[in-house]
Design a protein around this motif. Structure first.
Motif, mmCIF file in Angstrom:
data_model
loop_
_atom_site.group_PDB
_atom_site.id
_atom_site.type_symbol
_atom_site.label_atom_id
_atom_site.label_comp_id
_atom_site.label_asym_id
_atom_site.label_seq_id
_atom_site.Cartn_x
_atom_site.Cartn_y
_atom_site.Cartn_z
ATOM 1 N N ALA A 1 -2.860 -1.383 0.097
ATOM 2 C CA ALA A 1 -1.772 -2.311 -0.187
ATOM 3 C C ALA A 1 -2.134 -3.124 -1.420
ATOM 4 O O ALA A 1 -3.165 -3.799 -1.434
ATOM 5 C CB ALA A 1 -1.544 -3.226 1.008
ATOM 6 N N LYS B 1 6.846 -0.414 -0.460
ATOM 7 C CA LYS B 1 5.781 -1.122 0.245
ATOM 8 C C LYS B 1 4.625 -1.502 -0.679
ATOM 9 O O LYS B 1 3.659 -2.123 -0.228
ATOM 10 C CB LYS B 1 5.249 -0.254 1.391
ATOM 11 C CG LYS B 1 6.270 0.040 2.475
ATOM 12 C CD LYS B 1 5.648 0.890 3.576
ATOM 13 C CE LYS B 1 6.645 1.182 4.679
ATOM 14 N NZ LYS B 1 6.047 2.021 5.754
ATOM 15 N N THR C 1 2.331 0.322 -1.731
ATOM 16 C CA THR C 1 1.158 0.883 -1.065
ATOM 17 C C THR C 1 0.817 2.254 -1.644
ATOM 18 O O THR C 1 1.699 3.085 -1.823
ATOM 19 C CB THR C 1 1.394 0.992 0.450
ATOM 20 O OG1 THR C 1 1.655 -0.311 0.978
ATOM 21 C CG2 THR C 1 0.174 1.571 1.148
#
Length: 124
Positions: free
Chosen positions: A23, A76, A78
């Protein structure tokens, strides 16, 4: 300030699979590289796979080609590393990092803003 937090490591048997996640937050660049590296005690940090943002181009180390896949979920923020066909020699601490214009995409010295790493252990 850029932050990267890795997760998803663990212990698997040879031939197994794992998916690592990273992340990433705080990035303010429009063009950059995200990459995965790995390191074992006493050895240098080696590049595994990298992805250019936003064009999605990827680079892999020869040792993982055909077994590992790097990807990203833009919503996200990510980065992922899908690892299949794992071998004992893949055992290492895995890190993700960012670079704006690395001289070598898989060269660790070009990267900053490292995460804390996630351990992958593959048993035979």
């Amino acid at each position: 300030q850029v932050q990267a937090v890795e997760s998803g490591g663990g212990s698997v048997q040879a031939g197994g699979s794992l998916r690592l996640s990273c992340a990433v937050s705080g990035l303010s660049y429009n063009y950059y590289w995200l990459a995965w590296f790995r390191q074992t005690p006493g050895k240098e940090r080696d590049g595994v796979a990298g992805m250019h943002i936003p064009n999605g181009g990827t680079v892999y180390a020869d040792s993982v080609k055909g077994r590992f896949t790097i990807s990203r979920d833009n919503r996200k923020n990510t980065l992922y590393l899908q690892m299949s066909g794992l071998k004992p020699e893949d055992t290492a601490m895995y890190y993700c990092a960012t670079a704006v214009n690395p001289r070598f995409v898989l060269g660790a010295t070009s990267y900053t803003d490292w995460g804390q790493g996630t351990q992958v252990t593959v048993s035979s």
